[in-house]
Design a protein around this motif. Structure first.
Motif, mmCIF file in Angstrom:
data_model
loop_
_atom_site.group_PDB
_atom_site.id
_atom_site.type_symbol
_atom_site.label_atom_id
_atom_site.label_comp_id
_atom_site.label_asym_id
_atom_site.label_seq_id
_atom_site.Cartn_x
_atom_site.Cartn_y
_atom_site.Cartn_z
ATOM 1 N N THR A 17 0.848 -1.175 0.000
ATOM 2 C CA THR A 17 0.000 0.000 0.000
ATOM 3 C C THR A 17 0.892 1.235 0.000
ATOM 4 N N PRO A 18 0.510 2.358 -0.603
ATOM 5 C CA PRO A 18 -0.757 2.528 -1.326
ATOM 6 C C PRO A 18 -0.761 1.731 -2.632
ATOM 7 N N VAL A 19 -1.957 1.504 -3.149
ATOM 8 C CA VAL A 19 -2.106 0.695 -4.348
ATOM 9 C C VAL A 19 -2.123 1.588 -5.585
ATOM 10 N N TRP A 132 -8.185 -1.308 -0.606
ATOM 11 C CA TRP A 132 -7.281 -0.843 0.445
ATOM 12 C C TRP A 132 -5.816 -1.113 0.119
ATOM 13 N N ALA A 133 -5.559 -2.286 -0.428
ATOM 14 C CA ALA A 133 -4.175 -2.724 -0.640
ATOM 15 C C ALA A 133 -4.191 -3.833 -1.676
#
Length: 282
Positions: A17-19, A132-133
């Protein structure tokens, strides 16, 4: 990574993350640009307003649309062999359904799901489906890098890998990749000597360069593999520990290593990120 440790460790502890994602209305040209500039071969496709996961697109999906495979027929019907026109298509036109996992899951849950579904990455989403990830094979490589595993490369590698000649065209390379489900091919000369390796990301980067330079045309696909393959090759020996292989992959930012007999220099196999799944219990 032991089964117990993997089961107790939350997926977000290993996930990236971030993606880097792409909006569902973005063009295939946008996706190629992101892949080439960021070095990712898969991109989650999201609703740009809500962040909700809508699908996933990979380098192989794009090459299959532009060059070979069932989806290429759709391109030809609509755009003929006009690559520039085809790249204006939205990513949603060829993206596939994303197998995802929820944020509360464990690392072991994620790895087992990847094995079961034969995928190399899982977007991590919340209960509303928002991204989210992402956890990928590369995250497993990072976890194993430099750690003695007690397993030898020869135990996990694919022996006698399918190869391609340096004088073959990129079109032939993509056709072989799509047909056989490969992301990389060793390049071997007529004398059996190893000259390089060509990957789906090598071809994505070539497309990106051609887009920037205004030379995107069907003739690009007639480029000789030997002119664009990666060299020198990063290799590993069959007797090396798998942790050593993971370390080399992580250091060089690559997803596979050719396995070469140290005494003779002969190509004997290939080991990829996905082969590390064979270390999982059960």
């Amino acid at each position: 990574m032991s089964g117990k440790a993997g089961g107790e460790l939350g997926v977000l502890a290993l996930a990236s993350t971030p993606v880097i994602s792409v909006a569902e209305g973005a063009s295939l040209a946008d996706a190629i640009r992101l892949m080439a500039e960021k070095g990712y071969r898969r991109l989650p496709v999201v609703d740009p307003d809500t962040g909700e996961l809508k699908g996933i697109i990979t380098a192989t999906d794009i090459l299959g649309f532009l060059v070979a495979g069932p989806k290429h027929e759709l391109m030809v019907e609509k755009h003929g062999e006009d690559l520039a026109a085809a790249l204006s298509e939205p990513v949603s036109s060829i993206a596939v359904r994303a197998i995802s996992i929820e944020v509360g899951s464990s690392v072991l849950d994620a790895l087992e799901l990847m094995v079961a579904e034969h995928v190399g990455g899982l977007p991590v989403v919340d209960a509303s489906g928002r991204l989210w990830a992402i956890i990928t094979e590369r995250d497993l490589v990072k976890a194993l890098a430099g750690r003695p595993t007690g397993a030898r490369v020869a135990e996990l590698m694919t022996p006698d890998p399918v190869s391609i000649r340096p004088e073959a065209s990129l079109r032939e390379a993509v056709e072989l990749m799509v047909e056989r489900g490969f992301r990389r091919l060793p390049v071997v000369g007529p004398d059996g000597g190893l000259t390089g390796i060509v990957t789906s990301m090598d071809i994505i980067r070539l497309f990106h360069a051609a887009m920037r330079e205004g030379r995107l045309s069907p003739e690009l696909l007639e480029t000789r593999v030997g002119d664009v393959c990666t060299r020198p090759v990063v290799s590993v020996g069959p007797g090396d520990d798998v942790g050593r292989a993971a370390q080399l992959m992580w250091e060089h930012g690559i997803g596979g290593l050719l396995v070469v007999e140290p005494r003779t220099g002969r190509l004997v196999g290939i080991i990829t990120e996905r082969d590390f799944f064979k270390l999982l219990p059960g």
